[in-house]
Enzyme design. Structure first.
Site, PDB file in Angstrom:
ATOM      1  CD  GLU A 167      -3.052  -0.988   2.228  1.00 57.89           C
ATOM      2  OE1 GLU A 167      -3.011  -0.041   3.020  1.00 57.89           O
ATOM      3  OE2 GLU A 167      -3.969  -1.816   2.220  1.00 57.89           O
ATOM      4  CD  GLU A 373      -3.610  -5.696   4.115  1.00 67.41           C
ATOM      5  OE1 GLU A 373      -4.449  -4.856   4.515  1.00 67.41           O
ATOM      6  OE2 GLU A 373      -2.387  -5.518   4.176  1.00 67.41           O
TER       7      GLU A 373
END
Ligand code: FCB
Length: 468
Positions: A167, A373
């Site tokens: 991320e 995720e």
């Protein structure tokens, strides 16, 4: 007869964590401080005033956690390596005691039949690099490549997949743009410089991994792509959604997979930065062959153009201190979340995950995708029977598993799914107040307690079919 959805036989089911969120052992075996240690020490930065110095103590309890994963039946564990354990001081050398921990962890996973999926950077930048400017500085990308090569050299014979960064959106925009994450800076020019140097770190990192572990090393990056919908089908809202897509997603996808930034992003952000930090040769360094793309997904976003709003001038942009997460989007606003919100205040729209996977698969045909995720936080409590009953988390998980099934039906080359998270852990600025785990962590005793979601997931992963 009841039929349930089944998944391809080689589909990978896993769980995920990150070093700072679970390891603890903050000062052990030569580890030096990272930016989260520093950020947590500032009163007001973390909701409960906590930090990751003990967390779930996985540094010592990994054998028990691996035994739990074995019982759960997952085929892969996505964890991250803590950079300041491996290169504790500027310029090295590599710390053998830090490497030895991951050596033990990888061996224990393989022994349990669980694939190690390794993320090299899940936000724990060594503080000594932040002291020199952190991700807005070009040199940080080269230091990342050194570190990536060290870890790949040590573990390359046993790691299933190497993920360079987790991320980078959060690193650049929350860390340097709006200040919600470490190091807590509020500067859009810094955030855009961080974007580029994170991309460069990724590309140089892939090259370093291949140099150290061989061409066969599987490489990846995990992006939290923002599924952005226009609030209406009016042209200005559709354009607003595309602008947010470019700054949230395009600035990673296009350089990493196509070798250039989205051209329009330079115009969108001209009042913030001239992007002069991009040097000749960087695009080629950034665009490296990947084995798959990791996508993290929690919730989508609806946006609209604010009626009458105008883009500030460079002087105004510098002066007014506007620090929404996305540089250059001053004229755009997000709609408030709707429906039943999770404990994070996030809305639940599983179709956003399907739509996102379909959009990325259409844009990049032939690229394997993995959901690295997905999960939800709820206010769990331990019931009198000693277990945790979490029907809302089961419902969230089931709905999102159905969404990935629909993406597979639509032909998306999706190869795996990792539930966030194996266990409740240090949830960044929320500290220990938000619980995402399949297992409940009793922080007083470090006991791990089964939640109903873990039982549901166990049935899914061991039968490869959605529990009826
Ligand atoms: C993601 C992070 C992960 C976790 C989840 C809830 O943004 O990658 O570490 O905190 O959110």
């Amino acid at each position: 007869m009841t039929t349930t959805r089944t998944f391809p036989p080689d589909f990978i089911w896993g769980t995920a964590t990150a070093s700072y969120q679970v390891e603890g052992a903050g000062r052990e075996d030569g580890r030096t401080p990272d930016i989260w240690d520093t950020f947590c020490a500032v009163p007001g930065n973390i909701a409960d005033g906590s930090n990751g110095s003990v967390a779930c103590d996985q540094y010592h309890r990994y054998p028990g956690d691996i035994a739990l994963m074995r019982e759960l039946g997952v085929g892969a564990y996505r964890f991250s390596v803590a950079w300041p354990r491996i290169v504790p001081a500027a310029g090295g050398p590599a710390n053998p005691r830090g490497l030895a921990y991951y050596d033990r962890l990888v061996d224990a996973l393989l022994e349990a039949g669980i694939r190690p999926v390794v993320t090299l950077y899940h936000w724990d930048l060594p503080q000594y690099l932040q002291d020199k400017g952190g991700w807005p500085q070009r040199d940080t990308a080269f230091r990342f490549a050194d570190y990536a090569g060290i870890v790949a050299g040590a573990l390359g014979d046993r790691v299933d997949t190497w993920t360079t960064l987790n991320e980078p959106w959060c690193v650049a925009y929350l860390g340097y743009g709006c200040g919600a994450h470490a190091p807590g800076h509020k500067s859009h020019p810094e955030a855009l410089a961080a974007v580029h140097h994170l991309n460069l770190a990724h590309g140089l990192g892939v090259q370093a991994i291949r140099a150290a572990a061989g061409e066969k090393a599987k490489t990846s990056i995990t992006l939290n792509l923002s599924m952005t919908y226009p609030a209406t089908d009016q042209a200005e809202d559709v354009a607003a959604a595309e602008q947010v897509w470019r700054i949230a997603n395009g600035v990673w996808l296009e350089p990493e997979l196509e070798g250039h930034y989205p051209e329009q992003v330079f115009a969108d952000t001209a009042h913030v930065s001239d992007w002069s930090f991009i040097r000749d040769g960087d695009p080629a360094d950034i665009c490296q062959p990947l084995s798959n793309l990791g996508i993290n997904y929690y919730s989508p976003n609806w946006v609209r153009r604010i009626p009458g709003a105008v883009t500030p001038t460079a002087a105004e942009a510098g002066a007014n201190g506007w620090v929404g997460p996305h540089p250059g989007t001053e004229t755009i606003e997000s709609l408030p979340p709707d429906g039943e919100l999770t404990a994070m205040g996030w809305s639940q729209h599983p179709e956003g995950l399907r739509d996102l996977l379909v959009r990325v698969a259409e844009a990049y045909p032939g690229l394997d995708l993995v959901v690295t995720e997905n999960g939800s936080a709820w206010d769990d409590t331990v019931a009198p029977d000693g277990l945790v009953h979490d029907p809302q988390r089961v419902a969230y998980l089931a709905a999102h598993i159905e969404a990935i099934g629909q993406a597979l039906d639509a032909g998306v080359p999706l190869k795996g799914y990792f539930a966030w998270s194996l266990l409740d852990n240090f949830e960044w600025a929320c500290g220990y107040t938000k619980r995402f785990g399949l297992f409940y962590t009793d922080y007083a005793t470090q006991n791990r307690i089964w939640k109903d979601t873990a039982r549901w997931y166990q049935q899914l992963v061991t039968t490869n079919a959605v529990p009826a």
